[in-house]
Design an enzyme around this catalytic site. Sequence first.
Site, PDB file in Angstrom:
ATOM      1  N   ASP A  89      35.115  30.601  36.951  1.00  0.00           N
ATOM      2  CA  ASP A  89      35.579  31.194  38.187  1.00  0.00           C
ATOM      3  C   ASP A  89      34.535  30.829  39.251  1.00  0.00           C
ATOM      4  O   ASP A  89      33.420  30.419  38.924  1.00  0.00           O
ATOM      5  CB  ASP A  89      35.691  32.717  38.003  1.00  0.00           C
ATOM      6  CG  ASP A  89      36.180  33.416  39.246  1.00  0.00           C
ATOM      7  OD1 ASP A  89      37.016  32.839  39.966  1.00  0.00           O
ATOM      8  OD2 ASP A  89      35.734  34.543  39.509  1.00  0.00           O
ATOM      9  N   ASP A 107      33.994  32.713  42.813  1.00  0.00           N
ATOM     10  CA  ASP A 107      33.390  33.880  43.471  1.00  0.00           C
ATOM     11  C   ASP A 107      32.802  34.840  42.440  1.00  0.00           C
ATOM     12  O   ASP A 107      33.489  35.269  41.523  1.00  0.00           O
ATOM     13  CB  ASP A 107      34.435  34.624  44.308  1.00  0.00           C
ATOM     14  CG  ASP A 107      34.925  33.796  45.483  1.00  0.00           C
ATOM     15  OD1 ASP A 107      34.247  32.819  45.822  1.00  0.00           O
ATOM     16  OD2 ASP A 107      35.979  34.123  46.046  1.00  0.00           O
ATOM     17  N   TRP A 129      38.121  41.041  55.456  1.00  0.00           N
ATOM     18  CA  TRP A 129      39.136  42.088  55.277  1.00  0.00           C
ATOM     19  C   TRP A 129      38.845  43.284  56.181  1.00  0.00           C
ATOM     20  O   TRP A 129      39.763  43.866  56.764  1.00  0.00           O
ATOM     21  CB  TRP A 129      39.190  42.552  53.820  1.00  0.00           C
ATOM     22  CG  TRP A 129      39.930  41.649  52.888  1.00  0.00           C
ATOM     23  CD1 TRP A 129      39.437  41.063  51.760  1.00  0.00           C
ATOM     24  CD2 TRP A 129      41.292  41.231  52.980  1.00  0.00           C
ATOM     25  NE1 TRP A 129      40.405  40.304  51.151  1.00  0.00           N
ATOM     26  CE2 TRP A 129      41.554  40.391  51.874  1.00  0.00           C
ATOM     27  CE3 TRP A 129      42.325  41.474  53.893  1.00  0.00           C
ATOM     28  CZ2 TRP A 129      42.801  39.799  51.654  1.00  0.00           C
ATOM     29  CZ3 TRP A 129      43.567  40.877  53.673  1.00  0.00           C
ATOM     30  CH2 TRP A 129      43.798  40.059  52.572  1.00  0.00           C
ATOM     31  N   ARG A 172      39.081  42.200  43.683  1.00  0.00           N
ATOM     32  CA  ARG A 172      38.323  41.196  42.926  1.00  0.00           C
ATOM     33  C   ARG A 172      39.245  40.398  42.006  1.00  0.00           C
ATOM     34  O   ARG A 172      39.935  40.950  41.163  1.00  0.00           O
ATOM     35  CB  ARG A 172      37.236  41.890  42.103  1.00  0.00           C
ATOM     36  CG  ARG A 172      36.227  40.964  41.468  1.00  0.00           C
ATOM     37  CD  ARG A 172      35.243  41.744  40.627  1.00  0.00           C
ATOM     38  NE  ARG A 172      34.390  42.584  41.439  1.00  0.00           N
ATOM     39  CZ  ARG A 172      33.228  42.193  41.956  1.00  0.00           C
ATOM     40  NH1 ARG A 172      32.794  40.962  41.741  1.00  0.00           N
ATOM     41  NH2 ARG A 172      32.500  43.023  42.663  1.00  0.00           N
ATOM     42  N   GLY A 173      39.266  39.080  42.183  1.00  0.00           N
ATOM     43  CA  GLY A 173      39.989  38.197  41.274  1.00  0.00           C
ATOM     44  C   GLY A 173      41.473  38.061  41.530  1.00  0.00           C
ATOM     45  O   GLY A 173      42.158  37.354  40.789  1.00  0.00           O
ATOM     46  N   SER A 194      46.152  40.992  47.531  1.00  0.00           N
ATOM     47  CA  SER A 194      45.090  41.804  48.125  1.00  0.00           C
ATOM     48  C   SER A 194      45.613  42.627  49.294  1.00  0.00           C
ATOM     49  O   SER A 194      45.323  43.826  49.413  1.00  0.00           O
ATOM     50  CB  SER A 194      43.936  40.911  48.609  1.00  0.00           C
ATOM     51  OG  SER A 194      43.269  40.309  47.528  1.00  0.00           O
ATOM     52  N   SER A 213      39.643  28.912  39.760  1.00  0.00           N
ATOM     53  CA  SER A 213      39.502  29.934  40.792  1.00  0.00           C
ATOM     54  C   SER A 213      40.834  30.250  41.450  1.00  0.00           C
ATOM     55  O   SER A 213      41.654  29.359  41.666  1.00  0.00           O
ATOM     56  CB  SER A 213      38.510  29.441  41.859  1.00  0.00           C
ATOM     57  OG  SER A 213      38.516  30.287  42.988  1.00  0.00           O
ATOM     58  N   LYS A 256      45.799  35.068  38.288  1.00  0.00           N
ATOM     59  CA  LYS A 256      45.296  35.964  37.252  1.00  0.00           C
ATOM     60  C   LYS A 256      45.838  37.378  37.492  1.00  0.00           C
ATOM     61  O   LYS A 256      45.968  37.770  38.636  1.00  0.00           O
ATOM     62  CB  LYS A 256      43.758  35.983  37.293  1.00  0.00           C
ATOM     63  CG  LYS A 256      43.124  34.602  37.192  1.00  0.00           C
ATOM     64  CD  LYS A 256      41.651  34.641  37.642  1.00  0.00           C
ATOM     65  CE  LYS A 256      41.107  33.244  37.826  1.00  0.00           C
ATOM     66  NZ  LYS A 256      39.724  33.228  38.334  1.00  0.00           N
TER      67      LYS A 256
END
Length: 220
Positions: free
Chosen positions: A8, A10, A24, A44-45, A51, A113, A144
């Site tokens: 990954d 980040d 954000w 996260r992820g 998001s 990623s 993911k």
Amino acid sequence: MIKGFIFDLDGVITDTAELHYEAWKSLADEMGWKFDRDVNDKLRGISRMDSIKVILDHNKTALEESKLEELATKKNDIYVASLDHMTPEDYLPGAKELLTHLRAEGFSVALGSASKNAIKVLQQLNANGYFDVIGDGNSVSKSKPAPDIFLYGSEKMSLQPDECIVFEDAESGIDAAKAGGFHSVGIGPEDRLGHADLRFDTMAEATLFEVKAHFKELFS
């Protein structure tokens, strides 16, 4: 036997988390939404569109899909502008050393990623030479915890999932690795990554020596 590694970006190779948070926060302030670090942790992820839906849920509000896309793009523009300030000094401690070691020992290495800005980040880090394959948010349609991005990486390296170790800092990323049949290394706290096959608090601890010691039956 282990022949490849998938990383990954980040929170593993570099930490753009603060830049994401600031982008954000800027958008949320403009829209009059509540947004803090607890909400940010839930992002996260996951993808940009997912998001913004998390943020809307937190604020008990809803918007049309076209407006969501417009705002997600706006956030991304803020974030991308901030990437110009990244330099090759911005690897997380231990990350560049591990990538260098993997190169020296002849392992195949892929990026896996969710970020659609991964190529820009790698350019700023001068990191492209460490990767045989770059899988990012433009490579697959399902993000993911679906395993698609890691399957993309292993396929492009001509390896089976059980020949690869995935490095992740997100719960959804470890879920994705497990769903795809990959070995997994979590970078971060026990409460988030306790389900990884192996976990370290930081990348600095995640040396190739330690990884080989844990998965010793998988290295010749």
